[in-house]
Write a protein that holds these residues in place. Structure first.
Motif, short mmCIF file in Angstrom:
data_model
loop_
_atom_site.label_atom_id
_atom_site.label_comp_id
_atom_site.label_asym_id
_atom_site.label_seq_id
_atom_site.Cartn_x
_atom_site.Cartn_y
_atom_site.Cartn_z
N LEU A 43 0.81 -1.21 0.00
CA LEU A 43 0.00 0.00 0.00
C LEU A 43 0.84 1.27 0.00
O LEU A 43 0.38 2.33 -0.43
CB LEU A 43 -0.92 0.03 1.22
N PHE A 44 2.08 1.17 0.49
CA PHE A 44 2.92 2.36 0.60
C PHE A 44 4.39 1.94 0.58
O PHE A 44 4.76 0.93 1.17
CB PHE A 44 2.61 3.11 1.90
N ALA A 45 5.19 2.73 -0.11
CA ALA A 45 6.64 2.49 -0.16
C ALA A 45 7.36 3.79 0.13
O ALA A 45 6.99 4.85 -0.39
CB ALA A 45 7.04 1.95 -1.53
N ASP A 46 8.37 3.72 0.97
CA ASP A 46 9.08 4.93 1.40
C ASP A 46 10.59 4.72 1.27
O ASP A 46 11.11 3.68 1.69
CB ASP A 46 8.73 5.25 2.85
N VAL A 91 5.49 15.17 -6.19
CA VAL A 91 6.16 14.87 -7.46
C VAL A 91 5.13 14.55 -8.53
O VAL A 91 5.25 14.95 -9.69
CB VAL A 91 7.14 13.69 -7.29
N GLY A 92 4.08 13.81 -8.16
CA GLY A 92 3.05 13.46 -9.12
C GLY A 92 1.95 12.62 -8.50
O GLY A 92 2.09 12.11 -7.39
N THR A 93 0.85 12.48 -9.22
CA THR A 93 -0.27 11.65 -8.80
C THR A 93 -0.75 10.83 -9.99
O THR A 93 -0.41 11.11 -11.14
CB THR A 93 -1.44 12.49 -8.27
N GLY A 94 -1.54 9.81 -9.73
CA GLY A 94 -2.06 8.98 -10.81
C GLY A 94 -3.00 7.92 -10.28
O GLY A 94 -3.37 7.94 -9.09
N VAL A 95 -3.40 7.00 -11.14
CA VAL A 95 -4.26 5.89 -10.74
C VAL A 95 -3.68 4.59 -11.29
O VAL A 95 -3.10 4.56 -12.37
CB VAL A 95 -5.71 6.06 -11.26
N ILE A 96 -3.79 3.52 -10.52
CA ILE A 96 -3.36 2.20 -10.97
C ILE A 96 -4.34 1.15 -10.47
O ILE A 96 -5.12 1.40 -9.55
CB ILE A 96 -1.94 1.84 -10.46
N LYS A 97 -4.30 -0.02 -11.10
CA LYS A 97 -5.14 -1.13 -10.67
C LYS A 97 -4.44 -1.93 -9.59
O LYS A 97 -3.26 -2.27 -9.71
CB LYS A 97 -5.48 -2.03 -11.85
N VAL A 98 -5.18 -2.23 -8.55
CA VAL A 98 -4.68 -3.03 -7.44
C VAL A 98 -5.08 -4.48 -7.70
O VAL A 98 -5.94 -4.75 -8.56
CB VAL A 98 -5.29 -2.53 -6.11
N VAL A 99 -4.47 -5.42 -6.99
CA VAL A 99 -4.88 -6.82 -7.08
C VAL A 99 -6.39 -6.91 -6.90
O VAL A 99 -6.94 -6.34 -5.97
CB VAL A 99 -4.17 -7.66 -5.99
N GLY A 100 -7.06 -7.61 -7.81
CA GLY A 100 -8.51 -7.68 -7.75
C GLY A 100 -9.17 -6.69 -8.69
O GLY A 100 -10.39 -6.56 -8.69
N LYS A 149 -6.22 5.72 -6.44
CA LYS A 149 -5.36 6.87 -6.69
C LYS A 149 -4.11 6.78 -5.81
O LYS A 149 -4.17 6.30 -4.68
CB LYS A 149 -6.10 8.18 -6.37
N PHE A 150 -2.98 7.23 -6.34
CA PHE A 150 -1.75 7.27 -5.56
C PHE A 150 -1.09 8.64 -5.71
O PHE A 150 -1.39 9.41 -6.62
CB PHE A 150 -0.77 6.17 -6.02
N THR A 151 -0.20 8.93 -4.80
CA THR A 151 0.59 10.14 -4.87
C THR A 151 2.04 9.81 -4.59
O THR A 151 2.34 8.88 -3.84
CB THR A 151 0.09 11.21 -3.87
N ALA A 152 2.94 10.55 -5.22
CA ALA A 152 4.38 10.43 -4.96
C ALA A 152 4.86 11.78 -4.47
O ALA A 152 4.62 12.81 -5.13
CB ALA A 152 5.12 10.03 -6.23
N GLU A 153 5.50 11.81 -3.32
CA GLU A 153 5.94 13.09 -2.79
C GLU A 153 7.25 12.98 -2.04
O GLU A 153 7.60 11.94 -1.49
CB GLU A 153 4.88 13.69 -1.87
N LEU A 154 7.98 14.07 -2.06
CA LEU A 154 9.19 14.23 -1.28
C LEU A 154 8.85 15.05 -0.05
O LEU A 154 8.05 15.98 -0.12
CB LEU A 154 10.28 14.94 -2.08
N ARG A 155 9.45 14.71 1.09
CA ARG A 155 9.15 15.45 2.31
C ARG A 155 10.34 15.37 3.27
O ARG A 155 11.16 14.45 3.18
CB ARG A 155 7.91 14.89 2.99
N THR A 156 10.41 16.32 4.16
CA THR A 156 11.38 16.25 5.24
C THR A 156 10.62 15.90 6.52
O THR A 156 9.44 16.25 6.67
CB THR A 156 12.11 17.59 5.43
N SER A 157 11.28 15.20 7.41
CA SER A 157 10.63 14.81 8.66
C SER A 157 11.58 15.02 9.83
O SER A 157 12.80 15.05 9.67
CB SER A 157 10.19 13.34 8.60
N GLY A 217 2.38 6.15 -2.37
CA GLY A 217 1.33 5.33 -1.77
C GLY A 217 -0.04 5.78 -2.16
O GLY A 217 -0.22 6.81 -2.83
N PHE A 218 -1.03 5.01 -1.73
CA PHE A 218 -2.41 5.29 -2.10
C PHE A 218 -2.99 6.44 -1.28
O PHE A 218 -2.63 6.63 -0.12
CB PHE A 218 -3.27 4.04 -1.92
N ILE A 219 -3.88 7.19 -1.92
CA ILE A 219 -4.59 8.27 -1.26
C ILE A 219 -5.91 7.73 -0.76
O ILE A 219 -6.72 7.23 -1.53
CB ILE A 219 -4.86 9.43 -2.24
#
Length: 211
Positions: free
Chosen positions: A118-121, A172-181, A186-194, A208-210
């Protein structure tokens, strides 16, 4: 955040010894991307079939870099897994030792539910660099291909990264992809500081998914 070596070493063990029923034996076929796809498959060992995070550990990314497991939470159904990202040929034992002592290394964490990612960092660096180094840029690009199965605009990555010098996050960007099933999400890709509140900062690239 530094954690004592005994605790972190214990966390590494489940990556190889989780024996959970419900994963059928199957050929090791890799999904086109990580996001929205199954992480674990059953693979044969001398002790018989065991579940392993094949989608990541057998990926092109982990042939281009050394992926060294550092942490595991949960089981093959739901949880998170982390790996240090080292250059090919680097001393992984020494790197793990330094990692436990608090030295920075790029690190990937995957969060999954029902064995679906669901999410990759990717922890890119400690602080934003100006300019972004070629090695970091390539690693971010390869991570995008790993997670999404396709490249992300290098110009968008570079421009977004520069913004971290003055702000805490940038999309960085957003989009849509098909999940298993065949469910579309919708997903988003972003850079951030923590900031972990204890004086440790990092630059992260998350996809990861929105909700």
């Amino acid at each position: 955040m530094t954690t004592s070596p005994p605790v972190r070493r214990m966390a590494v063990l489940p990556l190889g010894i989780l024996l959970v029923a419900g994963l059928a034996q199957a050929a090791l076929t890799l999904p086109p991307r990580l996001l929205g796809q199954k992480l674990y498959q059953s693979q044969m060992t001398v002790e018989g079939p065991i579940p392993a995070p094949v989608a990541f550990e057998k990926s092109t990314f982990c042939r281009s870099y050394q992926c060294v497991g550092t942490n595991a939470i949960g089981d093959v159904k739901t949880g998170s897994l982390s790996w240090m990202v080292l250059s090919v040929g680097a001393d992984s034992v020494m790197a793990l030792k330094k990692h436990y002592q608090g030295e920075f290394y790029p690190e990937i964490t995957l969060q999954y539910e029902n064995n679906v990612v669901l999410f990759a960092d990717l922890v890119v660096s400690v602080d934003p660099e100006a300019p972004l180094s070629t090695a970091r840029f390539n690693q971010i690009g390869n991570f995008s291909r790993l997670v999404l199965g396709a490249p992300v605009s290098g110009q968008k990555i570079s421009a977004c990264y520069v913004k971290l010098l003055t702000q805490v996050r940038c999309t960085v960007g957003t989009g849509v992809i098909k999940v298993v099933g065949s469910v579309t999400r919708k997903f988003t890709a972003e850079l951030r500081t923590s900031d972990d509140g204890e004086g440790y900062t990092s630059v992260n690239y998350g996809i990861g998914f929105i909700d």
